[in-house]
Design an enzyme around this catalytic site. Structure first.
Site, PDB file in Angstrom:
ATOM      1  CG  ASN A  17      -0.258   0.367   2.507  1.00 17.75           C
ATOM      2  OD1 ASN A  17       0.747  -0.244   2.870  1.00 17.75           O
ATOM      3  ND2 ASN A  17      -0.789   1.335   3.213  1.00 17.75           N
ATOM      4  CG  HIS A  28       3.615   3.736  -7.346  1.00 17.69           C
ATOM      5  ND1 HIS A  28       2.668   3.006  -6.662  1.00 17.69           N
ATOM      6  CD2 HIS A  28       2.952   4.327  -8.378  1.00 17.69           C
ATOM      7  CE1 HIS A  28       1.494   3.138  -7.261  1.00 17.69           C
ATOM      8  NE2 HIS A  28       1.638   3.937  -8.304  1.00 17.69           N
TER       9      HIS A  28
END
Length: 165
Positions: A17, A28
């Site tokens: 997550n 990310h």
């Protein structure tokens, strides 16, 4: 946190997550101690070390990134069992739609929780999602002291070779 995806990727990497820094930056694996980007390069997936802000280049290498759970937390242990199970269901639907050659889940604990496979270990899995094969990789978080960048790169490189076949 938007996915970095395209249809028919060689490998769709799947984080657990987003961390808080990742969510704030929109990139990310953005936390400086995270080893994802260096390991991706060391393993031969990318010709140079990409910065998190260059994640948009991944599809040009046949790669993408998504997450098991969309909710950002400071630590993955803040997620509930229900979130993992629902994340596994949503991830399955995403993989069926995008059809990557391989789904690579980074984090064996997350994989076990999302797919109910308590005996899973790092490496290729027997499970497939549609025509997509599944590989579990070590979690590149700096908190994962069991794996060094070098040993992680070796495991990522095993997947890279398999994804070239």
């Amino acid at each position: 946190m938007p996915d970095v995806t395209a249809d028919g990727l060689r490998v769709l990497f799947c984080g657990i997550n987003p961390g808080l820094m990742t969510a704030a930056s929109g990139h990310h694996f953005a936390r400086p101690g995270n080893r994802f980007w260096p390991v991706l390069h060391l393993s031969g997936f990318t010709p140079r070390l990409l910065k998190p802000s260059e994640q948009g280049e991944l599809p040009s290498y046949g790669l993408g990134i998504t997450n098991v759970v969309a909710r950002a937390t400071a630590r993955a242990d803040e997620l509930t069992a229900e979130e993992y199970v629902e994340g596994g269901r949503l991830l399955t639907a995403k993989v069926e739609r995008l059809r990557p050659r391989w789904l690579a889940v980074v984090g064996v604990t997350a994989y076990r929780a999302a797919f109910g496979d308590r005996k899973a270990a790092v490496g290729p899995q027997a499970r497939t999602i549609g025509a997509s094969r599944v590989w579990v990789l070590p979690n590149p978080s700096g908190l994962n002291a069991h794996w060094t960048a070098a040993t992680m790169a070796e495991e990522f490189a095993r997947l890279r070779v398999a994804a070239e076949d």
